[in-house]
Design an enzyme around this catalytic site. Structure first.
Site, PDB file in Angstrom:
ATOM      1  N   LYS A  61       0.874  -1.157   0.140  1.00 42.45           N
ATOM      2  CA  LYS A  61       0.063  -0.021   0.120  1.00 42.45           C
ATOM      3  C   LYS A  61       0.968   1.443  -0.092  1.00 42.45           C
ATOM      4  O   LYS A  61       0.475   2.274  -0.522  1.00 42.45           O
ATOM      5  CB  LYS A  61      -0.924   0.002   1.397  1.00 42.45           C
ATOM      6  CG  LYS A  61      -2.143  -1.026   1.190  1.00 42.45           C
ATOM      7  CD  LYS A  61      -3.203  -0.729   1.918  1.00 42.45           C
ATOM      8  CE  LYS A  61      -4.381  -1.449   1.684  1.00 42.45           C
ATOM      9  NZ  LYS A  61      -5.433  -1.267   2.783  1.00 42.45           N
ATOM     10  N   LYS A  96      -5.086  -8.900  -7.044  1.00 41.83           N
ATOM     11  CA  LYS A  96      -6.324  -9.228  -6.313  1.00 41.83           C
ATOM     12  C   LYS A  96      -7.321  -8.052  -6.337  1.00 41.83           C
ATOM     13  O   LYS A  96      -7.088  -7.093  -6.850  1.00 41.83           O
ATOM     14  CB  LYS A  96      -6.114  -9.403  -4.670  1.00 41.83           C
ATOM     15  CG  LYS A  96      -6.086  -8.281  -3.952  1.00 41.83           C
ATOM     16  CD  LYS A  96      -6.184  -8.396  -2.323  1.00 41.83           C
ATOM     17  CE  LYS A  96      -6.279  -6.797  -1.671  1.00 41.83           C
ATOM     18  NZ  LYS A  96      -6.517  -6.514  -0.694  1.00 41.83           N
ATOM     19  N   LYS A 140     -10.852  -2.507  -4.049  1.00 37.48           N
ATOM     20  CA  LYS A 140     -11.625  -1.238  -4.082  1.00 37.48           C
ATOM     21  C   LYS A 140     -10.793  -0.036  -4.727  1.00 37.48           C
ATOM     22  O   LYS A 140     -11.406   1.006  -5.072  1.00 37.48           O
ATOM     23  CB  LYS A 140     -11.978  -0.928  -2.610  1.00 37.48           C
ATOM     24  CG  LYS A 140     -12.993  -1.794  -2.038  1.00 37.48           C
ATOM     25  CD  LYS A 140     -13.426  -1.013  -0.488  1.00 37.48           C
ATOM     26  CE  LYS A 140     -13.971  -2.287   0.324  1.00 37.48           C
ATOM     27  NZ  LYS A 140     -13.696  -1.912   1.763  1.00 37.48           N
TER      28      LYS A 140
HETATM   29  P1  AMP Z   1     -11.356  -4.505   3.118  1.00 39.30           P
HETATM   30  O1  AMP Z   1     -12.237  -3.964   1.826  1.00 39.30           O
HETATM   31  O2  AMP Z   1      -9.990  -4.434   2.805  1.00 39.30           O
HETATM   32  O3  AMP Z   1     -11.903  -3.983   4.321  1.00 39.30           O
HETATM   33  O4  AMP Z   1     -11.703  -5.953   3.025  1.00 39.30           O
HETATM   34  C1  AMP Z   1     -13.042  -6.516   3.672  1.00 39.30           C
HETATM   35  C2  AMP Z   1     -12.762  -8.278   3.697  1.00 39.30           C
HETATM   36  O5  AMP Z   1     -13.167  -8.564   2.349  1.00 39.30           O
HETATM   37  C3  AMP Z   1     -11.604  -8.573   4.385  1.00 39.30           C
HETATM   38  O6  AMP Z   1     -11.979  -9.956   4.999  1.00 39.30           O
HETATM   39  C4  AMP Z   1     -10.695  -9.024   3.042  1.00 39.30           C
HETATM   40  O7  AMP Z   1      -9.939 -10.050   3.328  1.00 39.30           O
HETATM   41  C5  AMP Z   1     -11.689  -9.574   2.243  1.00 39.30           C
HETATM   42  N1  AMP Z   1     -11.347  -9.120   0.730  1.00 39.30           N
HETATM   43  C6  AMP Z   1     -10.776  -7.834   0.307  1.00 39.30           C
HETATM   44  N2  AMP Z   1     -10.637  -8.239  -1.127  1.00 39.30           N
HETATM   45  C7  AMP Z   1     -10.651  -9.536  -1.329  1.00 39.30           C
HETATM   46  C8  AMP Z   1     -10.560 -10.335  -2.455  1.00 39.30           C
HETATM   47  N3  AMP Z   1     -10.039  -9.781  -3.330  1.00 39.30           N
HETATM   48  N4  AMP Z   1     -10.661 -11.633  -2.245  1.00 39.30           N
HETATM   49  C9  AMP Z   1     -11.218 -12.230  -1.373  1.00 39.30           C
HETATM   50  N5  AMP Z   1     -11.512 -11.549  -0.032  1.00 39.30           N
HETATM   51  C10 AMP Z   1     -11.225 -10.044  -0.121  1.00 39.30           C
END
Ligand code: AMP
Ligand code: TRP
Length: 343
Positions: free
Chosen positions: A124, A207, A210
Site C-alpha cells: 500500500k 487481487k 476497491k
Molecule cells: P477490506 O475492503 O480491505 O476492508 O476487506 C474486507 C474483507 O474482504 C477482508 O476480510 C478482506 O480480506 C476481504 N477481501 C478483500 N478483497 C478481497 C479479494 N479480492 N478476495 C477475497 N477477499 C477479499
C-alpha cells in the site's frame, strides 16, 4: 459443550467470531465471497461481532462525507446480504473508544521488527514509504486490538489478512507471556476455499480491490445486471477453450479466477464446474457465469439500494450495536488496566 442464549438464539459458547470491513469505497464481489458470505453462513451457529472499521479507513485519505456514505453502504450491504441485526452485534469502530485504548497498549507489546515484515504495508505504501501515514504502518496493531478486545476465537477474512492475523496471535502471545496471564485468546482465521483471494477481472495476478483505478477490474455488489454483463464480457481471458482439469485451469490465471468466482457464487464444486464446461468456448462459460453472478448480486443490490436511503434506520442500528459492543469492550479494558498496573 456449553451453549447459551442471546436475543433468543442458541450459540455454541466455545466460538466467537469477529471481523471488520473498511468503509473505504464500494463493496465488491471479492469482499462478499471472501468475507461477508462467510459472516452470513456462520451467524446461526456462533455469536458474531462485525465492525465497520472507519479508523482503519482513514489510514489513507477519505473525504469526510464519503466516509459516512461508505459506512452506510457497508452496513446496508451487510443487512442486504442476510446478516441479522438481531443475532449479531454490528457497529462502527470509531464509536467504541476501547479499540484505540487497546491499540495503544498493544503497540507497546508489538515489536518494530514484526511490523516491518507486513507485506500489505509495503504494497500500500508503494515506493513512497516515507510519505505513508504512521496509521498505515501501525494499522495491523489496531486490527489486533479489534479482535483481541472481544476475545474472538475465529476471524473470517480473505487471504490478504492472513499475515495480520498471525501478527495478532504473536502480540496476544507476547502479552500473555510478559504479564504471565492467559488474558488474550489466540484467534484463528476462517477462509473460504475458492474465494479467499478473488482476483482482478483485468489482471489475474492482482487481487480484486476497491482502489483499483479500473472499474472493470471488479463487480460491485450494487452493480445492475447490464453492468455485470458488460464487465464479464470484457473480463480478460486467453483465447483457448475451457480447461478440462484443475491443473490446466490453475495454469491459466484469469480463467482460473473466473472458475473460482463461478464455484464460490453458485456453491458448485470447482471440479464439477470444470467438468461441465470442459473444452467449451469461453464465451459460453462467460454467459453462464454472468447468470450465476446476477443471481447472487441482484437481490442484494436491490435491497441494499433501498436501505441506503434510510439513514435514520442505519444510524439506529449502529448506535445500538456500539452500546452492545461496549458492554464487552469496557470490561476487557478494565481487566487489562488492572493487569498492567493502571487501576
Ligand atoms: P477490506 O475492503 O480491505 O476492508 O476487506 C474486507 C474483507 O474482504 C477482508 O476480510 C478482506 O480480506 C476481504 N477481501 C478483500 N478483497 C478481497 C479479494 N479480492 N478476495 C477475497 N477477499 C477479499
Ligand atoms: N484489515 C482488514 C481489511 O483490510 C479489515 C479489518 C480491520 C479486520 N479490523 C479487522 C478484519 C479485524 C478482521 C478482523 O480487510
Amino acid at each position: 459443550m456449553l451453549n447459551y442464549i442471546l436475543n433468543g438464539v442458541i450459540f455454541m459458547a466455545d466460538k466467537r467470531i469477529f471481523s471488520g470491513v473498511q468503509p473505504s469505497g464500494s463493496i465488491h464481489i471479492g469482499n462478499y465471497l471472501g468475507a461477508i458470505k462467510q459472516f452470513v453462513d456462520n451467524q446461526n451457529q456462533y455469536e458474531s461481532i462485525f465492525s465497520i472499521v472507519d479508523l482503519h479507513a482513514i489510514t489513507v485519505w477519505q473525504e469526510p462525507e464519503e466516509l459516512i456514505n461508505s459506512t452506510h453502504n457497508v452496513l446496508a450491504l451487510f443487512i442486504a446480504s442476510g446478516l441479522s441485526i438481531e443475532k449479531n452485534i454490528i457497529f462502527k469502530q470509531s464509536a467504541v473508544v476501547e479499540h484505540t485504548q487497546l491499540s495503544w497498549v498493544l503497540g507497546c507489546t508489538a515489536r518494530m521488527g514484526w511490523l516491518n515484515r507486513m507485506t500489505q504495508f509495503k504494497d500500500k505504501a508503494g515506493k513512497n514509504k516515507e510519505n505513508a501515514s504512521i496509521g498505515l504502518y501501525t494499522y495491523p496493531i489496531l486490527m489486533a486490538a479489534d479482535i483481541l478486545l472481544y476475545s474472538a476465537t475465529h476471524v473470517p477474512v480473505g487471504d490478504d489478512q492472513k499475515q495480520h492475523l498471525e501478527l495478532a496471535r504473536d502480540i496476544a502471545n507476547k502479552f500473555n507471556t510478559d504479564y504471565k496471564k492467559d488474558f488474550f485468546l489466540l484467534p484463528q482465521p476462517i477462509f473460504n476455499k475458492n474465494s479467499t483471494r478473488v482476483m482482478s477481472l483485468r489482471d489475474g495476478s492482482n487481487k480484486m480491490s476497491k482502489s483499483d483505478i479500473s472499474e472493470y477490474s471488479r463487480i460491485l455488489m450494487t452493480d445492475n445486471n447490464d453492468i455485470i454483463t458488460k464487465k464479464i464480457k470484457k473480463a480478460k481471458t486467453d483465447s483457448l477453450k475451457m480447461p478440462d482439469t484443475i491443473k490446466d485451469a490453475e495454469s491459466r490465471l484469469e480463467i482460473n479466477n473466473l472458475i473460482n468466482i463461478y464455484s464460490a457464487s453458485s456453491g458448485i464444486d470447482k471440479q464439477l464446474v470444470i467438468d461441465d464446461f470442459a473444452l467449451k468456448d469461453i464465451i459460453d462459460f462467460k454467459k453462464s457465469l454472468t447468470e450465476v453472478i446476477i443471481e447472487v448480486v441482484e437481490p442484494i443490490a436491490l435491497e441494499a439500494n433501498k436501505l441506503i436511503n434510510d439513514k435514520k434506520y442505519l444510524e439506529v442500528i449502529l448506535k445500538e450495536g456500539a452500546e452492545q459492543a461496549r458492554e464487552i469492550s469496557s470490561k476487557k479494558i478494565s481487566d487489562l488496566y488492572s493487569i498492567i498496573g493502571m487501576i
